[in-house]
Design a protein around this motif. Structure first.
Motif, PDB file in Angstrom:
ATOM      1  N   GLU A  97       0.736  -1.245   0.080  1.00 39.63           N
ATOM      2  CA  GLU A  97      -0.014   0.109  -0.015  1.00 39.63           C
ATOM      3  C   GLU A  97       0.831   1.209  -0.018  1.00 39.63           C
ATOM      4  OE1 GLU A  97      -3.194  -0.118  -0.350  1.00 39.63           O
ATOM      5  OE2 GLU A  97      -3.745  -1.910   0.152  1.00 39.63           O
ATOM      6  N   ALA A  98       2.226   1.030   0.828  1.00 39.02           N
ATOM      7  CA  ALA A  98       3.011   2.273   0.760  1.00 39.02           C
ATOM      8  C   ALA A  98       3.813   2.674  -0.456  1.00 39.02           C
ATOM      9  CB  ALA A  98       3.759   2.360   2.017  1.00 39.02           C
ATOM     10  N   THR A  99       4.419   1.466  -0.948  1.00 37.91           N
ATOM     11  CA  THR A  99       5.280   1.798  -2.254  1.00 37.91           C
ATOM     12  C   THR A  99       4.684   1.653  -3.583  1.00 37.91           C
ATOM     13  OG1 THR A  99       5.468  -0.621  -2.106  1.00 37.91           O
ATOM     14  CG2 THR A  99       6.944   0.703  -0.920  1.00 37.91           C
ATOM     15  N   GLY A 100       3.238   1.380  -3.598  1.00 34.52           N
ATOM     16  CA  GLY A 100       2.551   1.483  -4.741  1.00 34.52           C
ATOM     17  C   GLY A 100       2.564  -0.245  -5.185  1.00 34.52           C
ATOM     18  N   LEU A 101       1.704  -0.437  -6.118  1.00 40.27           N
ATOM     19  CA  LEU A 101       1.352  -1.986  -6.471  1.00 40.27           C
ATOM     20  C   LEU A 101       2.141  -2.035  -8.096  1.00 40.27           C
ATOM     21  CD1 LEU A 101      -2.598  -2.046  -6.387  1.00 40.27           C
ATOM     22  CD2 LEU A 101      -1.007  -2.907  -4.730  1.00 40.27           C
ATOM     23  N   ASN A 102       2.378  -3.242  -8.094  1.00 36.26           N
ATOM     24  CA  ASN A 102       3.095  -3.784  -9.250  1.00 36.26           C
ATOM     25  C   ASN A 102       2.251  -3.523 -10.341  1.00 36.26           C
ATOM     26  OD1 ASN A 102       3.609  -5.942 -11.434  1.00 36.26           O
ATOM     27  ND2 ASN A 102       5.260  -6.519 -10.146  1.00 36.26           N
ATOM     28  N   ARG A 103       2.731  -3.286 -11.599  1.00 33.57           N
ATOM     29  CA  ARG A 103       1.947  -2.919 -12.639  1.00 33.57           C
ATOM     30  C   ARG A 103       0.977  -4.121 -13.027  1.00 33.57           C
ATOM     31  NH1 ARG A 103       2.678  -4.745 -17.895  1.00 33.57           N
ATOM     32  NH2 ARG A 103       2.047  -2.719 -18.839  1.00 33.57           N
ATOM     33  N   CYS A 104       1.095  -5.340 -12.666  1.00 33.81           N
ATOM     34  CA  CYS A 104       0.025  -6.250 -12.873  1.00 33.81           C
ATOM     35  C   CYS A 104      -1.305  -6.439 -12.139  1.00 33.81           C
ATOM     36  CB  CYS A 104       0.587  -7.820 -12.872  1.00 33.81           C
ATOM     37  SG  CYS A 104       0.887  -8.283 -10.990  1.00 33.81           S
ATOM     38  N   LEU A 105      -1.230  -5.357 -11.133  1.00 36.61           N
ATOM     39  CA  LEU A 105      -2.426  -5.388 -10.208  1.00 36.61           C
ATOM     40  C   LEU A 105      -2.991  -3.701 -10.468  1.00 36.61           C
ATOM     41  CD1 LEU A 105      -1.336  -7.098  -7.008  1.00 36.61           C
ATOM     42  CD2 LEU A 105      -2.782  -8.048  -8.872  1.00 36.61           C
ATOM     43  N   VAL A 106      -4.210  -3.769 -10.131  1.00 38.17           N
ATOM     44  CA  VAL A 106      -4.919  -2.410 -10.059  1.00 38.17           C
ATOM     45  C   VAL A 106      -5.715  -2.335  -9.085  1.00 38.17           C
ATOM     46  CG1 VAL A 106      -6.723  -3.248 -11.675  1.00 38.17           C
ATOM     47  CG2 VAL A 106      -6.193  -0.609 -11.498  1.00 38.17           C
ATOM     48  N   ARG A 107      -5.915  -0.982  -8.389  1.00 35.98           N
ATOM     49  CA  ARG A 107      -6.833  -0.798  -7.484  1.00 35.98           C
ATOM     50  C   ARG A 107      -8.161  -0.216  -8.096  1.00 35.98           C
ATOM     51  NH1 ARG A 107      -7.217  -0.315  -2.048  1.00 35.98           N
ATOM     52  NH2 ARG A 107      -4.712  -0.518  -1.799  1.00 35.98           N
ATOM     53  N   THR A 108      -9.295  -0.729  -7.727  1.00 43.33           N
ATOM     54  CA  THR A 108     -10.362  -0.201  -8.066  1.00 43.33           C
ATOM     55  C   THR A 108     -11.453  -0.066  -6.737  1.00 43.33           C
ATOM     56  OG1 THR A 108     -11.791  -2.489  -8.110  1.00 43.33           O
ATOM     57  CG2 THR A 108     -10.208  -1.809  -9.891  1.00 43.33           C
ATOM     58  N   ALA A 110     -13.672  -1.622  -5.740  1.00 47.14           N
ATOM     59  CA  ALA A 110     -14.077  -2.788  -5.199  1.00 47.14           C
ATOM     60  C   ALA A 110     -12.824  -3.558  -4.472  1.00 47.14           C
ATOM     61  CB  ALA A 110     -14.734  -3.807  -6.358  1.00 47.14           C
ATOM     62  N   GLY A 111     -11.744  -3.206  -4.561  1.00 46.81           N
ATOM     63  CA  GLY A 111     -10.657  -3.884  -3.962  1.00 46.81           C
ATOM     64  C   GLY A 111      -9.334  -3.930  -5.059  1.00 46.81           C
ATOM     65  N   ILE A 112      -8.379  -4.903  -4.840  1.00 45.53           N
ATOM     66  CA  ILE A 112      -7.365  -4.984  -5.727  1.00 45.53           C
ATOM     67  C   ILE A 112      -7.487  -6.089  -6.583  1.00 45.53           C
ATOM     68  CG2 ILE A 112      -4.882  -5.292  -5.850  1.00 45.53           C
ATOM     69  CD1 ILE A 112      -4.706  -3.986  -3.069  1.00 45.53           C
ATOM     70  N   TYR A 113      -7.399  -5.819  -7.864  1.00 44.30           N
ATOM     71  CA  TYR A 113      -7.709  -6.983  -8.899  1.00 44.30           C
ATOM     72  C   TYR A 113      -6.643  -6.921  -9.939  1.00 44.30           C
ATOM     73  CZ  TYR A 113     -12.373  -7.271  -7.198  1.00 44.30           C
ATOM     74  OH  TYR A 113     -13.625  -7.471  -6.262  1.00 44.30           O
ATOM     75  N   SER A 114      -6.488  -7.974 -10.684  1.00 40.96           N
ATOM     76  CA  SER A 114      -5.576  -8.300 -11.816  1.00 40.96           C
ATOM     77  C   SER A 114      -5.793  -7.107 -12.900  1.00 40.96           C
ATOM     78  CB  SER A 114      -5.714  -9.679 -12.579  1.00 40.96           C
ATOM     79  OG  SER A 114      -4.921  -9.660 -13.766  1.00 40.96           O
ATOM     80  N   ARG A 115      -4.792  -6.692 -13.298  1.00 40.69           N
ATOM     81  CA  ARG A 115      -5.082  -5.724 -14.474  1.00 40.69           C
ATOM     82  C   ARG A 115      -5.150  -6.150 -15.805  1.00 40.69           C
ATOM     83  NH1 ARG A 115      -1.531  -2.995 -17.911  1.00 40.69           N
ATOM     84  NH2 ARG A 115      -2.114  -0.593 -18.178  1.00 40.69           N
ATOM     85  N   TYR A 116      -5.150  -7.540 -15.895  1.00 41.39           N
ATOM     86  CA  TYR A 116      -5.140  -8.369 -17.013  1.00 41.39           C
ATOM     87  C   TYR A 116      -6.692  -8.950 -17.141  1.00 41.39           C
ATOM     88  CZ  TYR A 116      -0.535  -7.164 -17.244  1.00 41.39           C
ATOM     89  OH  TYR A 116       0.776  -6.595 -17.388  1.00 41.39           O
ATOM     90  N   PRO A 117      -7.222  -9.431 -18.335  1.00 38.17           N
ATOM     91  CA  PRO A 117      -8.390  -9.869 -18.435  1.00 38.17           C
ATOM     92  C   PRO A 117      -8.650 -11.186 -17.773  1.00 38.17           C
ATOM     93  CG  PRO A 117      -7.775  -9.244 -20.627  1.00 38.17           C
ATOM     94  CD  PRO A 117      -6.538  -9.091 -19.779  1.00 38.17           C
ATOM     95  N   ALA A 118     -10.104 -11.597 -17.291  1.00 37.94           N
ATOM     96  CA  ALA A 118     -10.203 -12.523 -16.354  1.00 37.94           C
ATOM     97  C   ALA A 118     -10.586 -13.917 -17.096  1.00 37.94           C
ATOM     98  CB  ALA A 118     -11.460 -12.311 -15.742  1.00 37.94           C
ATOM     99  N   GLY A 119     -10.513 -13.899 -18.575  1.00 34.37           N
ATOM    100  CA  GLY A 119     -10.673 -14.957 -19.364  1.00 34.37           C
ATOM    101  C   GLY A 119      -9.806 -16.167 -18.834  1.00 34.37           C
ATOM    102  N   PRO A 120      -8.553 -16.009 -18.536  1.00 34.92           N
ATOM    103  CA  PRO A 120      -7.671 -17.266 -18.256  1.00 34.92           C
ATOM    104  C   PRO A 120      -8.165 -18.068 -16.979  1.00 34.92           C
ATOM    105  CG  PRO A 120      -6.277 -15.407 -18.565  1.00 34.92           C
ATOM    106  CD  PRO A 120      -7.726 -15.042 -18.757  1.00 34.92           C
ATOM    107  N   LEU A 121      -9.077 -17.427 -16.141  1.00 31.30           N
ATOM    108  CA  LEU A 121      -9.583 -17.924 -14.941  1.00 31.30           C
ATOM    109  C   LEU A 121     -10.389 -19.250 -15.377  1.00 31.30           C
ATOM    110  CD1 LEU A 121     -10.982 -15.057 -12.636  1.00 31.30           C
ATOM    111  CD2 LEU A 121      -8.794 -16.491 -12.368  1.00 31.30           C
ATOM    112  N   GLN A 122     -10.728 -19.395 -16.571  1.00 34.85           N
ATOM    113  CA  GLN A 122     -11.582 -20.485 -17.094  1.00 34.85           C
ATOM    114  C   GLN A 122     -10.670 -21.823 -16.936  1.00 34.85           C
ATOM    115  OE1 GLN A 122     -12.709 -19.512 -21.230  1.00 34.85           O
ATOM    116  NE2 GLN A 122     -13.920 -17.698 -20.570  1.00 34.85           N
ATOM    117  N   THR A 123      -9.644 -21.806 -17.050  1.00 35.65           N
ATOM    118  CA  THR A 123      -8.692 -22.816 -17.009  1.00 35.65           C
ATOM    119  C   THR A 123      -7.968 -22.957 -15.664  1.00 35.65           C
ATOM    120  OG1 THR A 123      -6.954 -21.482 -18.037  1.00 35.65           O
ATOM    121  CG2 THR A 123      -8.245 -22.867 -19.549  1.00 35.65           C
ATOM    122  N   ALA A 124      -7.697 -21.873 -15.102  1.00 37.28           N
ATOM    123  CA  ALA A 124      -6.954 -21.858 -13.767  1.00 37.28           C
ATOM    124  C   ALA A 124      -7.759 -22.090 -12.637  1.00 37.28           C
ATOM    125  CB  ALA A 124      -6.482 -20.230 -13.588  1.00 37.28           C
TER     126      ALA A 124
END
Length: 324
Positions: A97-108, A110-124
């Motif tokens: 929270e203090a240093t900032g998030l990695n570019r692969c995550l984004v704060r919205t 609703a919370g902290i989510y992946s910055r990339y599409p959710a489609g791969p969750l279909q297999t993961a």
């Protein structure tokens, strides 16, 4: 099994008999497509290619690391929100929270989510769920790396299995298998899709599902195949917004072949995408997901040929990186 095959004549004959019977089923299917010989496809394509992809020791967990972060959160809490991992020293690369998030995550909101599409969750998610039930340590970054490698290998092998089935509708079994072998060893199916859960893996998977359904003989094509085509197009879009271009091309092809079915497929595709669109809207505030900002004109520079070549061709990944 290899040692037993080498030393036991009876076992060797039994294995040869099993392989011979499964190959005969493939030849018979090509001559008279009826029930799909899934067992033979598993023996001749899916299993050997999955093992082949797993022999590649390369593991790729970079900007696609949030895939299993989100999948683990779905399995544990029913939501892909990833903030729990920020508290773990193992995941210090994700930022704080203090240093900032990695570019692969984004704060919205609703919370902290992946910055990339959710489609791969279909297999993961299925792999994460099975791993959770088997007692895997889903807090470990090494476990995430290996699960992503396993998932990628299975996804790529499944794509090749579907490609083989599509080819069987067009050519005899031998050239179909040789074509599958060339695709599996001489393209990004080996160097990229089978290494990490990249977004174009799902586009390949669902486009092949669509093609397989469309190439089924008319007398063997029921309304179920039409529903499968709609689901394939709808579930392709969450992998990457630009998959809409692939889906549109397939839809136009279907429209030329059968306008009535095309309308039904379009309606089913919209319904199939609806849950993903609702999720995107609730978390990111738009229907295209977190990567919608990448389409802004300021992110594209049209004066550099090297830039285009860099995202289209790569000596290390294969001539064409984006396989579809």
């Amino acid at each position: 099994p290899t040692l037993r095959y080498a030393l036991s004549h009876a076992y060797r004959q039994a294995v040869r008999g099993e392989f011979g019977e499964s190959w005969s089923n493939l030849v018979a299917f090509q001559q008279q497509p009826a029930a799909i010989p899934w067992q033979a496809v598993f023996v001749w394509v899916l299993l050997p290619f999955a093992m082949f992809f797993l022999t590649n020791t390369k593991v790729q967990v970079g900007d696609n690391a949030p895939v299993f972060l989100a999948a683990t959160s779905v399995v544990r809490h029913g939501t892909p929100e990833c903030s729990e991992f920020l508290q773990s020293p193992q995941w210090s690369s994700l930022g704080t929270e203090a240093t900032g998030l990695n570019r692969c995550l984004v704060r919205t909101p609703a919370g902290i989510y992946s910055r990339y599409p959710a489609g791969p969750l279909q297999t993961a998610v299925p792999v994460a769920l099975a791993s959770q039930l088997m007692g895997a340590d889903l807090d470990s970054i090494k476990v995430h790396e290996r699960l992503q490698k396993l998932t990628a290998a299975l996804l790529s092998a499944s794509c090749l299995g579907l490609f083989f089935l599509v080819a069987l509708h067009l050519v005899p079994a031998s050239p179909a298998w040789i074509g599958t072998l060339l695709l599996g060893t001489g393209s990004v199916m080996f160097t990229t899709i089978g290494v990490g859960i990249w977004q174009h893996g799902g586009i390949i998977l669902w486009s092949l599902v669509f093609l397989l359904a469309e190439l089924r003989p008319t007398k063997n094509r029921s309304w179920k195949w039409t529903l499968i085509q709609g689901i394939a197009l709808g579930w392709m879009l969450p992998w990457r917004p630009t998959a809409l271009m692939v889906a549109a091309c397939l839809g136009l092809w279907l429209l030329c072949r059968s306008p009535k079915r095309a309308v039904i497929v379009a309606l089913v595709a919209g319904l199939a995408f609806l849950p993903w669109g609702c999720f995107y809207w609730s978390c990111y505030g738009n229907l295209l997901g977190p990567t919608h900002g990448d389409t802004q004109a300021g992110n594209w520079h049209w004066t550099s040929p090297e830039g285009f070549l860099g995202v289209l061709a790569s000596p290390g990944r294969g001539l064409l990186i984006y396989q579809p």
